[in-house]
Design a protein around this motif. Structure first.
Motif, mmCIF file in Angstrom:
data_model
loop_
_atom_site.group_PDB
_atom_site.id
_atom_site.type_symbol
_atom_site.label_atom_id
_atom_site.label_comp_id
_atom_site.label_asym_id
_atom_site.label_seq_id
_atom_site.Cartn_x
_atom_site.Cartn_y
_atom_site.Cartn_z
ATOM 1 N N LEU A 18 21.249 11.680 33.753
ATOM 2 C CA LEU A 18 20.299 11.435 32.654
ATOM 3 C C LEU A 18 18.969 10.940 33.215
ATOM 4 C CD1 LEU A 18 22.591 9.643 30.021
ATOM 5 C CD2 LEU A 18 22.034 12.064 30.183
ATOM 6 N N LEU A 19 19.067 10.080 34.208
ATOM 7 C CA LEU A 19 17.863 9.517 34.822
ATOM 8 C C LEU A 19 16.992 10.612 35.443
ATOM 9 C CD1 LEU A 19 16.596 6.717 35.553
ATOM 10 C CD2 LEU A 19 17.689 6.980 37.776
ATOM 11 N N GLU A 40 11.424 14.728 30.676
ATOM 12 C CA GLU A 40 12.035 15.034 29.376
ATOM 13 C C GLU A 40 12.015 13.786 28.472
ATOM 14 O OE1 GLU A 40 15.748 17.126 29.837
ATOM 15 O OE2 GLU A 40 16.190 16.945 27.695
ATOM 16 N N PRO A 41 11.694 13.961 27.192
ATOM 17 C CA PRO A 41 11.638 12.795 26.286
ATOM 18 C C PRO A 41 13.012 12.134 26.082
ATOM 19 C CG PRO A 41 10.586 14.734 25.290
ATOM 20 C CD PRO A 41 11.268 15.201 26.530
ATOM 21 N N MET A 42 12.988 10.828 25.908
ATOM 22 C CA MET A 42 14.225 10.075 25.633
ATOM 23 C C MET A 42 14.977 10.652 24.439
ATOM 24 S SD MET A 42 14.770 7.687 27.756
ATOM 25 C CE MET A 42 15.862 6.429 27.087
ATOM 26 N N ALA A 43 14.234 11.015 23.410
ATOM 27 C CA ALA A 43 14.874 11.481 22.167
ATOM 28 C C ALA A 43 15.698 12.751 22.393
ATOM 29 C CB ALA A 43 13.821 11.731 21.092
ATOM 30 N N LEU A 91 10.579 18.602 16.231
ATOM 31 C CA LEU A 91 9.604 17.600 16.651
ATOM 32 C C LEU A 91 10.331 16.249 16.718
ATOM 33 C CD1 LEU A 91 6.331 17.466 16.833
ATOM 34 C CD2 LEU A 91 6.547 16.217 14.703
ATOM 35 N N ILE A 92 9.930 15.391 17.625
ATOM 36 C CA ILE A 92 10.515 14.046 17.691
ATOM 37 C C ILE A 92 9.818 13.177 16.638
ATOM 38 C CG2 ILE A 92 10.859 12.025 19.153
ATOM 39 C CD1 ILE A 92 10.585 14.011 21.584
ATOM 40 N N ARG A 100 5.048 18.255 25.923
ATOM 41 C CA ARG A 100 5.368 19.417 26.772
ATOM 42 C C ARG A 100 6.730 20.007 26.433
ATOM 43 N NH1 ARG A 100 5.370 16.632 32.341
ATOM 44 N NH2 ARG A 100 5.982 14.914 30.972
ATOM 45 N N PHE A 101 7.610 19.174 25.885
ATOM 46 C CA PHE A 101 8.993 19.599 25.651
ATOM 47 C C PHE A 101 9.249 19.956 24.184
ATOM 48 C CE2 PHE A 101 8.978 17.328 29.578
ATOM 49 C CZ PHE A 101 9.971 17.896 30.347
#
Ligand code: GLN
Length: 287
Positions: A62-63, A70-73, A93-94, A208-209
């Motif tokens: 994950l790290l 990559e976003p946390m969400a 969308l987050i 970006r993601f």
């Protein structure tokens, strides 16, 4: 043998180049909680428990995704919005804290004790529609998105939150409501894409993601807002409200578009940074 406390300290170092120590500590802790399926209190109480190699490898994986930006969400697959825990995938969308401003402004237009027909355009995770439904049990909330994948996520969220009275429909803005026999709404709310195509922010950070279709909208970022403002009157009852989130510098343009379309009582709402982030107008004509 590595215990939780030591492992957390070690791997936090890998994130401190890109994040503050505080953020890095928080994110690493959330990865650990995710892998072990425990809460923060459990982690504190078990700080000296020994980790298995598999557990450490899972947190490392994950790290690495986080280090690649990559976003946390998306890594955790969840994001909290207006007190609701929402499933969040790359198709959506987050949900952002700024959009809570839009929810607040919209709730102010929805009576708590009566039926009110609400439409959320471009619902994504369902964040806005579900936040409204959670606060206004009498509201009849319909939410649309043009992405079947996003609607799947929104539907799952409505089920897990037991807000399954929200109706989800696949529609590109008003396309599914074209027939004049369709019921009109008392409130239409939207957080549409509003970033200018080619804007530098699209190539930075979480954006970006995220799906570009949920972010960018033509050369001035207003293409979708124009469509919504121009088509909304056919779908609004008299004295109904159109509530729009928009970019930090678009408030006066959106107000002008609303005026041009015949909306009245145009006002703005401020986001957490004090920026005019939401513009609303009332539909008072009878056409
Ligand atoms: N508010 C988001 C951002 O600027 C964009 C979301 C949107 O276009 N609706 O990061």
């Amino acid at each position: 043998m590595t215990v939780i406390k030591t492992f957390l300290n070690q791997i936090t170092q890998q994130l401190v180049n890109s994040l503050s120590t505080e953020e890095a500590t928080l994110e690493v802790r959330r990865f650990m909680q995710h892998v072990l399926k425990v809460d923060h209190a459990w982690l504190i109480a078990h700080a000296n428990d020994v980790l298995t190699l598999e557990q450490m490898a899972a947190v490392e994986a994950l790290l690495q995704r986080r280090i690649s930006g990559e976003p946390m969400a998306y890594i955790l697959g969840r994001r909290e919005f207006y007190g609701l825990d929402l499933k969040t995938t790359k198709a959506t969308l987050i949900p952002r804290p700024d959009t809570e401003t839009l929810v607040e402004a919209t709730l102010a237009k929805i009576p708590a004790d009566r039926v009110c027909l609400v439409l959320d355009l471009g619902t994504g995770t369902g964040a806005i529609a579900l936040a409204i439904a959670s606060q206004r049990p009498h509201a009849q909330v319909t939410a649309v998105d043009c992405s079947a994948e996003a609607l799947q996520v929104a539907t799952e969220n409505s089920e897990s939150l037991k807000l399954s009275h929200v109706k989800f429909i696949k529609s590109h803005w008003f396309s599914e409501f074209a027939q004049s026999s369709h019921a009109k709404f008392d409130v239409i709310v939207s957080n549409p894409p509003y970033i200018r195509e080619g804007d530098i922010h699209l190539s930075q950070g979480d954006l970006r993601f995220e799906p570009i279709s949920a972010l960018a909208s033509g050369v001035d970022g207003l293409d979708d807002i124009r469509i919504i403002i121009n088509q909304a009157p056919q779908h609004l009852n008299i004295n109904a409200w159109l509530m729009l989130e928009h970019g930090y510098n678009q408030a006066s343009d959106v107000a002008q578009l609303l005026r041009d379309a015949g909306f009245m009582q145009i006002t703005h709402a401020l986001d957490l940074a004090g920026i005019q982030r939401v513009t609303l107008g009332c539909w008072q004509s009878s056409s």
